[in-house]
Motif scaffolding. Structure first.
Motif, short mmCIF file in Angstrom:
data_model
loop_
_atom_site.label_atom_id
_atom_site.label_comp_id
_atom_site.label_asym_id
_atom_site.label_seq_id
_atom_site.Cartn_x
_atom_site.Cartn_y
_atom_site.Cartn_z
N MET A 173 -2.08 -8.99 -3.99
CA MET A 173 -0.65 -8.85 -4.25
C MET A 173 0.18 -9.40 -3.09
O MET A 173 1.19 -10.07 -3.30
CB MET A 173 -0.29 -7.39 -4.51
N ARG A 187 0.83 -1.21 0.00
CA ARG A 187 0.00 0.00 0.00
C ARG A 187 0.86 1.26 0.00
O ARG A 187 0.59 2.22 -0.71
CB ARG A 187 -0.94 -0.01 1.21
N ARG A 207 -7.01 -5.48 -3.92
CA ARG A 207 -5.83 -5.67 -4.78
C ARG A 207 -4.56 -5.77 -3.94
O ARG A 207 -3.67 -6.55 -4.26
CB ARG A 207 -5.71 -4.54 -5.79
N VAL A 208 -4.48 -4.98 -2.90
CA VAL A 208 -3.32 -5.04 -2.00
C VAL A 208 -3.25 -6.42 -1.37
O VAL A 208 -2.17 -7.03 -1.30
CB VAL A 208 -3.40 -3.93 -0.92
N ARG A 219 1.75 1.83 -5.78
CA ARG A 219 1.51 1.26 -7.11
C ARG A 219 0.23 0.45 -7.18
O ARG A 219 -0.26 0.18 -8.27
CB ARG A 219 2.70 0.39 -7.52
N VAL A 220 -0.30 0.04 -6.02
CA VAL A 220 -1.52 -0.77 -6.01
C VAL A 220 -2.56 -0.03 -5.17
O VAL A 220 -2.29 0.38 -4.05
CB VAL A 220 -1.25 -2.18 -5.40
#
Length: 127
Positions: A58, A44, A54-55, A48-49
């Motif tokens: 990833m 976070r 989504r974090v 970039r995310v």
């Protein structure tokens, strides 16, 4: 007696979750939550995310990748444990043979009794 699962409270990205687990697994659960929280914060903060989902994905992918790399490295080093054990056994045998050869007197052979003299040097010694 059957133990019922324990409810453990963990916090990931400032959100609290209650997870059921066995009593003996609670420390591992907490350690896993700390690892996930740390990885998610790193992702976070990279900027970039975007978005918690989504974090989380990833972070999960990164942790899974680390696990696979660790398994591969262990498989490579432990792939043939028998071979490594044989190598160590050969080294031990060679060292013991060399030690035994050094201990033999010039007129003794390797087949001679290597347990030492038949009498004790000190009559007061006991076994």
């Amino acid at each position: 007696m059957i133990e019922e699962p324990l409810q453990v409270s963990i916090k990931i990205l400032d959100k609290e979750y209650r997870i059921a687990c066995e009593y003996h697994e609670q420390e591992d659960l907490r350690a896993s939550a700390r690892l996930l929280d740390h990885r998610m914060r790193e992702i976070r903060q990279s900027g970039r995310v975007i978005g918690t989902d989504r974090v989380a994905v990833m972070a999960a992918l990164n942790i899974a990748h680390d696990l696979i790399q660790l398994q591969r490295s262990r498989a490579g080093s432990d792939g043939e444990p028998g071979k490594r054990l044989r190598q160590l056994q050969e080294r031990i045998n060679a060292a013991l043979s060399a030690e035994r050869a050094e201990a033999l007197e010039p007129n003794q052979t390797a087949d001679a009794d290597t347990d030492g003299p038949s009498q004790l040097d000190a009559p007061d010694e006991r076994v």
